[in-house]
Motif scaffolding. Structure first.
Motif, PDB file in Angstrom:
ATOM      1  N   UNK A  65      -0.071 -13.118  -6.021  1.00 50.61           N
ATOM      2  CA  UNK A  65      -1.109 -12.663  -4.981  1.00 50.61           C
ATOM      3  C   UNK A  65      -0.258 -11.973  -3.886  1.00 50.61           C
ATOM      4  N   UNK A  66      -0.597 -10.921  -3.581  1.00 47.60           N
ATOM      5  CA  UNK A  66       0.068 -10.137  -2.556  1.00 47.60           C
ATOM      6  C   UNK A  66      -0.805  -9.672  -1.244  1.00 47.60           C
ATOM      7  N   UNK A  67      -0.373 -10.009  -0.116  1.00 47.84           N
ATOM      8  CA  UNK A  67      -1.295  -9.712   0.933  1.00 47.84           C
ATOM      9  C   UNK A  67      -0.225  -9.024   1.970  1.00 47.84           C
ATOM     10  N   UNK A  68       0.555  -8.205   1.445  1.00 48.90           N
ATOM     11  CA  UNK A  68       1.747  -7.704   2.328  1.00 48.90           C
ATOM     12  C   UNK A  68       1.139  -6.654   3.296  1.00 48.90           C
ATOM     13  N   UNK A  69       1.662  -6.771   4.444  1.00 50.63           N
ATOM     14  CA  UNK A  69       1.246  -6.044   5.569  1.00 50.63           C
ATOM     15  C   UNK A  69       2.549  -4.904   5.650  1.00 50.63           C
ATOM     16  N   UNK A  70       2.335  -3.764   6.523  1.00 45.49           N
ATOM     17  CA  UNK A  70       3.103  -2.863   6.726  1.00 45.49           C
ATOM     18  C   UNK A  70       2.924  -1.998   5.290  1.00 45.49           C
ATOM     19  N   UNK A  71       4.118  -1.101   5.075  1.00 45.96           N
ATOM     20  CA  UNK A  71       4.223  -0.196   4.127  1.00 45.96           C
ATOM     21  C   UNK A  71       5.237  -0.370   3.117  1.00 45.96           C
ATOM     22  N   UNK A  72       5.453  -1.394   2.384  1.00 50.28           N
ATOM     23  CA  UNK A  72       6.508  -1.429   1.533  1.00 50.28           C
ATOM     24  C   UNK A  72       6.225  -0.772   0.167  1.00 50.28           C
ATOM     25  N   UNK A  73       7.364  -0.869  -0.712  1.00 53.72           N
ATOM     26  CA  UNK A  73       7.116  -0.431  -2.109  1.00 53.72           C
ATOM     27  C   UNK A  73       7.187  -1.696  -2.648  1.00 53.72           C
ATOM     28  N   UNK A  74       6.173  -1.919  -3.704  1.00 53.35           N
ATOM     29  CA  UNK A  74       5.816  -3.266  -4.326  1.00 53.35           C
ATOM     30  C   UNK A  74       6.089  -2.928  -5.918  1.00 53.35           C
ATOM     31  N   UNK A  75       7.014  -3.369  -6.367  1.00 50.40           N
ATOM     32  CA  UNK A  75       7.307  -3.405  -7.632  1.00 50.40           C
ATOM     33  C   UNK A  75       7.018  -4.502  -8.744  1.00 50.40           C
ATOM     34  N   UNK A  76       5.940  -4.670  -9.343  1.00 50.06           N
ATOM     35  CA  UNK A  76       5.514  -5.960 -10.185  1.00 50.06           C
ATOM     36  C   UNK A  76       5.288  -5.635 -11.662  1.00 50.06           C
ATOM     37  N   UNK A  77       6.396  -6.233 -12.284  1.00 48.41           N
ATOM     38  CA  UNK A  77       6.730  -5.518 -13.653  1.00 48.41           C
ATOM     39  C   UNK A  77       7.019  -6.663 -14.466  1.00 48.41           C
ATOM     40  N   UNK A  78       7.032  -6.699 -15.805  1.00 45.32           N
ATOM     41  CA  UNK A  78       7.750  -7.525 -16.792  1.00 45.32           C
ATOM     42  C   UNK A  78       7.499  -8.923 -16.491  1.00 45.32           C
ATOM     43  N   UNK A  79       6.285  -9.463 -15.900  1.00 41.12           N
ATOM     44  CA  UNK A  79       5.894 -10.674 -16.003  1.00 41.12           C
ATOM     45  C   UNK A  79       5.004 -11.017 -16.904  1.00 41.12           C
ATOM     46  N   UNK A  80       5.167 -12.565 -17.019  1.00 43.08           N
ATOM     47  CA  UNK A  80       4.265 -13.088 -18.033  1.00 43.08           C
ATOM     48  C   UNK A  80       3.173 -14.115 -17.436  1.00 43.08           C
ATOM     49  N   UNK A  81       1.862 -13.959 -17.402  1.00 42.92           N
ATOM     50  CA  UNK A  81       0.761 -14.701 -16.799  1.00 42.92           C
ATOM     51  C   UNK A  81      -0.269 -15.081 -17.834  1.00 42.92           C
TER      52      UNK A  81
END
Length: 292
Positions: A190-206
């Motif tokens: 769960x991401x509620x990141x503020x401002x303006x980042x680059x978010x890389x969400x990869x190769x996870x097992x859920x």
């Protein structure tokens, strides 16, 4: 603890705002078998310490295993592994959070997080190769609030920062017996990141995230494998969500003769961002429940 002002921590690190510490290492600790009752807050491992502007925080290779937290009322803070300290780089790598449970009997809405990335500002965040497995929130019939439960959560990011969430295993999380009109929400990441980042969400097992409703439940429950929300003002943020394997997200039938609750289930749910790339994810067995 029996006081609303009391806090129990396995490991707790804090440094003052004027700290000149270049590196904070919280590595290789084990917190196991705690059975905490009362009404205070409980933390497994938490860092509020800050580093110099170019410093690094390492929270790596820790184990939180078989803790049962029964504190109620004021004890709504259930964060197994948490960082709120600022630095240039934050690493939360190779931690294991398994077989923990929290009994929830609330007087208001609350959020429970297993691994929490919540600094006010960090340039580079790496949340990698963590194992989160067999952890449960056990809602009691006396509960009086909505319950939000996250395996991993990211809250803040500096402008232009990079957040890498990869190689994590999040499985067999259970939000059990959400009751009455209250809403249960379960997210793997769960991401509620503020401002303006680059978010890389990869190769996870859920895998195998489950919500069950108590008898006579009437809320609309939400279950997401990856929920990348972000601040609504983050219109220049970049999101790359790829190569994740997400399966068996399940809202159970509570066997009422006429169930009156509903659900919203999604493997990946993304909101806002200037550039959003979602590709090459494998998704299977998404199972909602609806009463109409």
């Amino acid at each position: 603890t029996t006081s609303t002002g009391s806090t129990v921590s396995g490991v707790r690190n804090a440094t003052p705002a004027t700290s000149s510490v270049a590196t904070i290492n919280i590595v290789g600790n084990t917190v196991k078998g705690s059975n905490n009752k009362g009404v205070g807050a409980w933390y497994g491992i938490t860092n509020t310490g800050i580093t110099t502007a170019t410093g690094t925080i390492n929270i790596n290779s820790n184990i939180l295993d078989s803790n049962r937290i029964e504190c109620t009322s004021g004890g709504t803070n259930f964060k197994m592994l948490e960082n709120t300290g600022t630095s240039a780089t934050l690493n939360m790598i190779g931690n294991t959070i398994t077989r923990n449970s929290k009994v929830a009997s609330l007087t208001a809405a609350a959020e429970f997080i297993l691994l929490n990335n919540a600094p006010t500002s960090v340039s580079n965040v790496n949340i990698q190769n963590n194992i989160i497995d067999k952890d449960s929130i056990l809602v009691q019939s006396t509960n009086a609030g909505n319950v939000t439960y996250s395996g991993i959560k990211s809250i803040n990011g500096a402008n232009g920062s990079t957040i890498n969430v990869n190689g994590n295993t999040i499985q067999r999380l259970f939000l059990k017996d959400i009751n009455s009109t209250y809403v249960g929400a379960l997210r793997g990441y769960y991401s509620t990141v503020s401002n303006n980042p680059t978010e890389n969400i990869y190769n996870n097992k859920i895998s195998k995230l489950v919500i069950s409703a108590a008898a006579l439940s009437s809320g609309t429950h939400t279950l997401y494998g990856i929920h990348s929300a972000g601040n609504v003002l983050s219109t220049t943020a970049v999101k790359n969500i790829y190569g994740n394997a997400i399966d068996t997200l399940y809202v159970r039938n509570n066997n009422d003769a006429t169930p009156s609750y509903n659900s919203s289930v999604a493997a990946i749910y993304s909101l806002t961002g200037l550039t959003v790339n979602i590709y090459k994810n494998k998704i299977a067995h998404i199972i909602p429940f609806g009463s109409n």
